[in-house]
Design a protein around this motif. Structure first.
Motif, short mmCIF file in Angstrom:
data_model
loop_
_atom_site.label_atom_id
_atom_site.label_comp_id
_atom_site.label_asym_id
_atom_site.label_seq_id
_atom_site.Cartn_x
_atom_site.Cartn_y
_atom_site.Cartn_z
N ILE A 99 0.84 -1.21 0.00
CA ILE A 99 0.00 0.00 0.00
C ILE A 99 0.87 1.25 0.00
CG2 ILE A 99 -1.66 1.35 1.38
CD1 ILE A 99 -2.88 -1.44 2.14
N VAL A 100 1.92 1.23 0.81
CA VAL A 100 2.82 2.40 0.87
C VAL A 100 3.50 2.61 -0.48
CG1 VAL A 100 4.93 3.31 1.94
CG2 VAL A 100 3.19 2.24 3.36
N VAL A 101 4.01 1.51 -1.06
CA VAL A 101 4.68 1.60 -2.37
C VAL A 101 3.70 2.11 -3.43
CG1 VAL A 101 5.65 0.17 -4.24
CG2 VAL A 101 6.48 -0.10 -1.91
N ALA A 152 0.57 -2.62 -10.25
CA ALA A 152 1.30 -3.87 -10.06
C ALA A 152 1.45 -4.20 -8.58
CB ALA A 152 2.68 -3.77 -10.71
N ALA A 153 1.59 -3.16 -7.76
CA ALA A 153 1.81 -3.39 -6.32
C ALA A 153 0.53 -3.84 -5.62
CB ALA A 153 2.35 -2.11 -5.68
N LEU A 167 15.24 -8.74 -2.23
CA LEU A 167 15.96 -7.76 -3.06
C LEU A 167 14.97 -7.00 -3.95
CD1 LEU A 167 18.97 -7.10 -3.30
CD2 LEU A 167 19.06 -8.53 -5.33
N LEU A 168 14.02 -7.75 -4.50
CA LEU A 168 13.00 -7.16 -5.37
C LEU A 168 12.15 -6.14 -4.60
CD1 LEU A 168 12.20 -7.70 -8.32
CD2 LEU A 168 10.45 -9.26 -7.48
N ALA A 169 11.75 -6.54 -3.38
CA ALA A 169 10.94 -5.65 -2.55
C ALA A 169 11.69 -4.37 -2.20
CB ALA A 169 10.51 -6.37 -1.27
N ILE A 170 12.98 -4.53 -1.86
CA ILE A 170 13.80 -3.34 -1.53
C ILE A 170 13.94 -2.46 -2.76
CG2 ILE A 170 16.13 -2.58 -0.86
CD1 ILE A 170 16.30 -5.16 0.86
N ARG A 190 12.71 2.43 -5.76
CA ARG A 190 12.33 3.03 -7.04
C ARG A 190 11.11 3.93 -6.86
NH1 ARG A 190 8.90 2.54 -10.29
NH2 ARG A 190 8.05 0.65 -9.40
N SER A 191 10.13 3.44 -6.09
CA SER A 191 8.93 4.25 -5.83
C SER A 191 9.29 5.54 -5.11
CB SER A 191 7.94 3.48 -4.96
OG SER A 191 7.56 2.32 -5.63
#
Lengths: 177, 93
Positions: A7-9, A57-58, A152-155, A160-161
């Motif tokens: 949600i934050v992203v 996507a998120a 790593l993907l989540a970070i 990026r966001s």
């Protein structure tokens, strides 16, 4: 990613989208008033679209999420390529795009980094940073499958966001900067 | 490598900047300040007059040019956008 992080992203992506869309509208309005080519306006519109897709996507799931995820990189690559296409560096992009083996994530990373080389101020650092997060995406998704890759993907996605939101807000602010 | 040829929007920016510094100037003086041949300045200038950004007032046989409030607003917006675009390595538009 946990739902709170998602949600934050997603919110950060929407904030970035709003900032880029505002810059694109200001540029389009000026182009209408004094003429000229709306290349920069299109570039920021593509970046805004990329942020909307990243947000989708998120928070969505299944095929829609996957499609939006892939489209985030392709729209970002298109936006950065258009910003690059306004200068001499455009000639580096075609051979680079043909040489990249791992799809749109790597292309987005390359276009962002190449584009950032002609920028200055915070735009240079933030766009290069966004490029690096697309590289992290490639590493997390393709080269490091499993839990490490997911973390790593989540970070990478979170960074990026944040980078895109900072870039958009910084330049969309009323004083220009 | 020499400086690239100015785009139309850059020329308009230079014209508006020149008029914001010096009010009530004749077109020939404006052409000198904006670094533009008079025949190239003319069509752009009259377009700006038509759009209500520049005011041309006749004083006997001479014409005096000045920025309208609408022109000042556009110049302000162009200055802000120029800052953004320069950071992104772009020309004014």
């Amino acid at each position: 990613m946990s739902s709170t992080v998602e949600i934050v992203v997603s919110a950060l992506d929407l904030l970035g989208a709003a900032g880029f869309a505002y810059i694109a509208l200001r540029l389009a309005s000026l182009t209408l008033r004094i003429g000229g080519e709306p290349k920069a306006s299109w570039a920021f519109s593509l970046l805004a679209a990329a942020q909307i897709l990243a947000s989708l996507a998120a928070i969505s799931g299944g095929r829609l999420s996957y499609t939006a995820y892939v489209a985030t990189a392709s729209f970002s690559a298109a936006g950065f390529a258009m910003l690059t296409a306004c200068r001499e560096r455009q000639y580096a992009l075609i051979p680079l795009a043909l040489a990249l083996p791992l799809g749109f994530d790597l292309l987005a990373a390359a276009t962002a980094i190449v584009a950032s080389m002609g920028f200055r101020g915070p735009a240079r650092t933030l766009v290069a940073g966004i490029g690096v997060t697309f590289l992290v995406r490639t590493v997390g998704l393709v080269l490091l499958p499993g839990p490490t890759g997911e973390v790593l993907l989540a970070i990478g996605e979170s960074l990026r966001s944040m980078g895109a939101a900072m870039l958009a807000v910084l330049y969309a602010a009323p004083q220009g900067r | 490598m020499g400086r690239q040829r100015r785009s139309r929007s850059e020329i308009i920016f230079d014209i508006l900047e020149a008029l914001s510094v010096e009010e009530g100037i004749p077109p020939t003086r404006l052409a000198t300040i904006a670094n533009l041949p008079y025949d190239r300045l003319q069509p752009i200038l009259w377009e700006l007059v038509e759009k209500g950004l520049v005011e041309a007032s006749k004083n006997g046989r001479s014409t005096r040019l000045s920025l309208t409030p609408k022109g000042f607003r556009l110049l302000k917006e162009l200055r802000r956008i120029k800052k953004i675009l320069l950071d992104f390595g772009l020309d004014i538009l």
